[in-house]
Design a protein around this motif. Structure first.
Motif, short mmCIF file in Angstrom:
data_model
loop_
_atom_site.label_atom_id
_atom_site.label_comp_id
_atom_site.label_asym_id
_atom_site.label_seq_id
_atom_site.Cartn_x
_atom_site.Cartn_y
_atom_site.Cartn_z
N TYR A 126 1.14 -1.13 -0.32
CA TYR A 126 0.20 0.12 -0.06
C TYR A 126 1.37 1.21 0.06
O TYR A 126 1.94 0.90 0.76
N ASP A 127 0.76 2.02 -1.12
CA ASP A 127 1.31 3.23 -1.53
C ASP A 127 0.70 4.50 -1.16
O ASP A 127 -0.16 4.77 -1.81
N ARG A 128 0.88 5.45 0.12
CA ARG A 128 0.02 5.77 0.31
C ARG A 128 0.46 7.66 0.01
O ARG A 128 -0.37 8.52 -0.21
N ASN A 129 0.90 7.60 -0.89
CA ASN A 129 1.46 8.75 -1.35
C ASN A 129 1.14 8.76 -2.35
O ASN A 129 0.34 9.80 -3.27
N SER A 130 1.32 7.10 -3.11
CA SER A 130 0.31 7.41 -4.60
C SER A 130 -0.94 6.89 -4.48
O SER A 130 -1.81 6.91 -5.56
N MET A 131 -1.20 6.22 -3.38
CA MET A 131 -2.67 6.32 -3.40
C MET A 131 -2.89 4.26 -4.14
O MET A 131 -3.55 4.36 -4.31
N LYS A 132 -1.63 3.85 -4.21
CA LYS A 132 -2.36 2.84 -5.30
C LYS A 132 -1.54 1.60 -4.39
O LYS A 132 -0.49 1.44 -3.65
N ILE A 133 -2.58 0.42 -4.40
CA ILE A 133 -2.11 -0.72 -3.46
C ILE A 133 -2.28 -2.23 -4.61
O ILE A 133 -2.42 -2.28 -5.66
N LEU A 156 -2.96 -4.43 -9.44
CA LEU A 156 -2.74 -3.01 -9.58
C LEU A 156 -3.80 -1.79 -9.15
O LEU A 156 -4.65 -1.74 -10.27
N PHE A 157 -4.38 -1.93 -8.08
CA PHE A 157 -5.37 -0.78 -7.38
C PHE A 157 -5.02 0.24 -7.54
O PHE A 157 -4.29 1.17 -6.45
N ASP A 158 -5.39 1.57 -8.62
CA ASP A 158 -5.25 2.98 -8.11
C ASP A 158 -6.32 3.29 -7.36
O ASP A 158 -8.15 4.05 -8.05
N PHE A 160 -6.92 6.47 -6.06
CA PHE A 160 -7.57 7.89 -6.92
C PHE A 160 -8.48 7.45 -8.03
O PHE A 160 -9.64 8.40 -7.82
N LYS A 161 -8.25 7.42 -9.29
CA LYS A 161 -9.11 6.95 -9.96
C LYS A 161 -10.07 5.74 -9.97
O LYS A 161 -11.02 5.59 -10.40
N GLU A 162 -9.49 5.04 -8.76
CA GLU A 162 -10.53 3.78 -8.64
C GLU A 162 -10.71 2.61 -9.71
O GLU A 162 -11.02 2.75 -10.78
N THR A 163 -9.39 2.70 -10.40
CA THR A 163 -9.18 1.57 -11.66
C THR A 163 -8.60 0.55 -11.01
O THR A 163 -6.95 0.68 -10.03
N ILE A 164 -8.54 -1.10 -11.88
CA ILE A 164 -7.70 -1.91 -11.21
C ILE A 164 -6.88 -2.33 -12.20
O ILE A 164 -8.64 -2.50 -14.03
N SER A 165 -5.74 -2.92 -12.85
CA SER A 165 -4.82 -3.21 -13.77
C SER A 165 -4.36 -4.83 -13.41
O SER A 165 -4.28 -4.50 -12.04
N SER A 166 -5.06 -5.59 -14.41
CA SER A 166 -4.76 -6.99 -14.16
C SER A 166 -4.35 -7.23 -15.21
O SER A 166 -4.97 -7.88 -16.36
N LYS A 167 -3.19 -8.57 -15.44
CA LYS A 167 -3.15 -9.53 -16.14
C LYS A 167 -4.31 -10.45 -16.61
O LYS A 167 -4.74 -10.59 -17.79
N ARG A 168 -5.00 -10.83 -15.41
CA ARG A 168 -6.41 -11.84 -15.84
C ARG A 168 -7.14 -11.36 -14.72
O ARG A 168 -7.07 -12.36 -13.40
N THR A 169 -8.56 -11.46 -15.16
CA THR A 169 -9.18 -10.44 -14.51
C THR A 169 -10.55 -11.49 -13.89
O THR A 169 -11.12 -12.18 -15.33
N THR A 170 -11.36 -11.80 -13.28
CA THR A 170 -12.63 -12.93 -13.06
C THR A 170 -13.32 -11.80 -12.43
O THR A 170 -13.37 -11.19 -11.45
#
Length: 797
Positions: A126-133, A156-158, A160-170
């Motif tokens: 959990y990066d509090r500066n970039s608010m990414k998990i 990777l969960f941003d 701030f933007k409320e976006t999730i990036s993943s190689k495989r998502t269900t």
């Protein structure tokens, strides 16, 4: 230096680095603190660490702070409260670096964000500066709408933007449908999803069949709250259990789920059956499964008839409102003939209306109109209205209108009526109706029958418990006009007492029934009554006793019940000798075994019978034999001849059942002459099932005193597998050596596909209809489409 204390201590540590601007103050609250390595290591147990400038609170069983690297290591029941960003973390272990402002949660971890998202994973950063998990391990995210996001190869969960990036998502939505994506990016705020190699596994029952395995696949997808678009899509509801391929599938250049209009849309599609392309559709759509009622085209189908030629049906459903809908079903023939059939439905507050009507243009205009309205006036009063009308007596049969609506139950007799059922109190009911019958097989002068009024009144009369029984009053009546000039009026009143069962010391179970009947008739040109007014009073008494016996054997239980019933009526009755009422074991002990509501059986009689049944230890019936006989003190020529109740001894009637094993069952219903010299009636049914082969025979013979009729029918089925079967049905009149029909059909049926080939030949005539021969081919793409064809090209009559 080491310091121990049992007192509650607050220790303030000022953390210095190259610049005072990067310093944060940490407060340790603990009852057990150690300071080691010249103050560079701080160890605290069962306490908290606070960073007020960051609005952070950390709990754990043990905390170790390394001043040199600005890291706080927490173990055991770690709880991290980031009130500044409204983030909460639970884990087994955690490392927080105050310099980089990052938290590494080690082991199984839960992160909650603003009461909106719950993140379940392992080893989360959990990066509090970039608010990414982020994490490299499989992760599940649950949002406040009950959608579940499963991130299989890290994420990777941003925040701030409320976006999730993943190689495989269900994604598992609130309806339990499953969406899988490669290289997916999910915007939780706008609910947009972009990804490649998408696979949607719908809930098995999503399209109405739990045996389905519905799936939607595509090369790439984009999705938001309004729509989902999948490119190079393949859709099917078929499962592939023990199959090489799906029964059917639709391959589309573009699939679109319009979430606003709740519509599935397909562009440039091929429909494949058994992995072979059948036909091309530039565009088609259907409502998504969440829609129960939506305007649009229903399944079209094509037919070919020997008498009527080729036709196509293109039904359209109109959803007028929440309480009204309408189905328009035009049938267009190749020779420019047509049938315009429609069905209208409406739900009122306390009633429902359904109406079906059509128009056909041939040499003359033919129409039909059927309607039903039923409902309630209040909680004690119900009503029903039915209207049936046709302009041509053979119209319903020639065009098989009955096959296109559930409202038509009979295409030979029309029944229109209005009825009112009223519950006057808890023990009293009154039913009133007026009915018009129209027999379409008769000429215009004799086809109508009117019954108005027609009523039934019933009242259970409370009597003292000392009577050990129930007392009921029944009153009924009608006025009937038929065959133009025939009229009957009937009023009947019944006073009926039924005792409770009483058992004596020997185990004999007995009861009795008393009936007093008053009936009044007026008739004119009647075929049932004399042309006069008639008023009669009948009385009858029945006393019945039976002795149930049981014998328990090693592998079965036997039940034997001798029955005796004495019946006495001092009244004289009218002549009903022509009635076709037949006596059998099912009605031989009933009160009204002569089948007449306006009279009782006269004279004295003794009815004797025996019931025997053999059951296995699982209470399954193995063998059964019942038979009975009626003894009378004298003949009565007024009683039905066919029942043999006009004789001093009736026929011996009964039935037999024998289950040889799980493969063979036999049933026999009989009525033998009283001297057992011949059978007047026999009905034999047999069923044989060997593995995948099942056949049943029904044989009926009426002989000698009952007439001369002999009919045999057969139904045979062979199941090649759970999906493939062949059926054969036929009925033959043996005396005339006349086969009514035979039908041979082959069926392939799975959870999503049904293919049926049926050959039928009919030999009988019905009005203007002639014997027919047909070959029918039917394919159903369950639950969407139906393709039907009929070819009648074999013989001419």
């Amino acid at each position: 230096m080491k310091t121990k204390t049992s007192l509650y201590i607050s220790l303030i540590l000022i953390l210095f680095s190259n610049s005072i601007l990067n310093a944060d103050t940490i407060f340790f609250d603990s009852k057990n603190i150690k300071i080691e390595e010249d103050g560079n290591i701080i160890i605290a147990k069962q306490g908290t660490a606070k960073i007020p400038t960051q609005n952070i609170l950390i709990e754990g069983d043990k905390s170790i702070y390394n001043k040199n690297v600005s890291e706080l290591f927490i173990t055991g029941n770690v709880k991290f409260f980031d009130d500044l960003n409204n983030v909460y973390v639970e884990s087994e272990k955690a490392i927080f670096n105050s310099k980089t402002n990052k938290l590494l949660a080690i082991g199984i971890t839960l992160i909650q964000i603003e009461d909106t998202y719950d993140i379940y994973s392992k080893d989360i950063l959990y990066d509090r500066n970039s608010m990414k998990i982020s994490s490299k391990f499989e992760t599940s995210i649950l949002d406040n709408l009950n959608n579940i996001y499963i991130l299989n190869d890290g994420f990777l969960f941003d925040t701030f933007k409320e976006t999730i990036s993943s190689k495989r998502t269900t994604v598992i939505d609130k309806n339990r449908n499953n969406y899988s994506f490669d290289l997916a990016k999910v915007n939780l705020k706008t609910r947009e999803i972009a990804g490649k190699e998408v696979v949607v596994n719908f809930e098995d029952s999503f399209f109405g069949n739990e045996k389905n395995d519905p799936i939607l696949k595509g090369k790439s997808t984009t999705s938001d709250d309004e729509k989902t678009i999948i490119n190079k899509a393949v859709f099917s509801t078929c499962n592939i259990k023990n199959k090489k391929c799906r029964g059917w599938e639709v391959q589309s250049e573009e699939f679109k789920h319009n979430k606003v209009e709740k519509l599935f849309e397909y562009k440039n599609s091929w429909v494949k059956i058994f992995d072979q392309r059948l036909f091309y559709l530039p565009y088609f759509n259907h409502p998504d499964p969440t829609v129960k009622r939506k305007s649009g085209f229903l399944t079209p189908f094509y037919t070919v008839s020997k008498n009527l030629g080729a036709s196509i049906n293109t039904p359209y459903f109109f959803s007028i409102s929440e309480s009204k809908d309408f189905t328009f079903n035009p049938r267009l023939y190749r020779d420019n003939d047509y049938i315009l059939q429609s069905e209208y439905r409406q739900a009122f507050e306390n009633s429902n209306l359904i109406a079906d009507f059509s128009l056909n243009k041939e040499e003359n205009i033919n129409t039909h109109f059927f309607a039903e309205l039923d409902g309630s006036v209040d909680d004690k009063t119900e009503y029903e209205i039915q209207i049936q009308n046709v302009s041509n007596d053979n119209y319903l049969k020639i065009h098989k209108i009955q096959e296109y609506t559930e409202l038509i139950k009979n295409d030979s007799t029309l029944t229109s009526f209005i009825s009112l059922d009223r519950r006057l109190d808890d023990v009293t009911t009154l039913d009133i109706s007026a009915t018009l019958y129209e027999d379409l097989s008769k000429g215009d002068t004799d086809k109508y029958q009117y019954i108005f009024p027609n009523f039934n009144f019933k009242k259970d009369i409370n009597i003292d418990e000392s009577y050990n029984g129930n007392f009921r009053f029944l009153s009924s009546g009608f006025q009937k006009v038929y065959e133009t000039n025939k009229q009957e009026v009937l009023l009947s009143n019944d006073f009926n007492f039924n005792s409770y069962n009483f058992i004596n010391s020997k185990g004999v179970v007995s009861n009795y029934e008393l009936l007093l009947k008053n009936y009044n008739t007026y008739s004119k040109q009647s075929t049932n009554y004399d042309n006069k007014s008639d008023h009669e009073i009948f009385g009858t008494m029945l006393f019945k006793s039976e002795l149930p016996l049981k014998k328990s054997l090693k592998n079965s239980n036997n039940f034997l019940t001798p029955i005796a019933q004495f019946r006495y009526s001092p009244s004289n009755g009218k002549n009903i000798s022509g009635s076709d009422k037949r006596l059998n074991f099912g009605n031989i002990f009933s009160t009204n075994r002569i089948g007449q509501s306006d009279m009782v059986e006269n004279g004295r009689s003794l009815t004797l019978g025996i019931k025997f049944e053999k059951q296995n230890l699982s209470n399954d019936k193995i063998f059964g034999l019942n038979f009975g006989n009626v003894l009378k003190d004298k003949k009565d020529d007024n009683l039905p001849t066919k029942s043999r109740l006009n004789q001093t001894r009736s026929d011996i009637v009964g039935d037999l059942f024998y289950k040889f094993n799980d493969k063979l069952k036999l049933g026999y219903d009989f009525s033998y002459d009283r001297d057992l010299e011949h059978a007047n009636y026999e009905a034999i049914n047999a069923e044989l099932g060997i593995n995948k082969f099942i056949t049943s025979f029904d044989y009926i013979r009426e002989n000698r005193d009952f007439g001369n009729k002999e009919i045999i029918s057969n139904q045979t089925r062979y199941d090649f597998s759970n999906e493939h079967s062949i059926n054969f049905n036929t009925t033959k009149e043996l005396n005339d050596d006349f086969t009514q029909f035979y039908k041979l059909s082959y069926m392939y049926e799975t959870d999503c596909l049904s293919a049926n080939f049926e050959y039928e030949k009919k030999f009988y005539r019905d009005g203007n209809l002639v014997p027919d021969e047909s070959l029918i081919f039917l394919i159903k793409l369950i639950p969407f489409a139906e393709i039907r064809g009929t070819a009648n090209t074999f013989f001419k009559y």
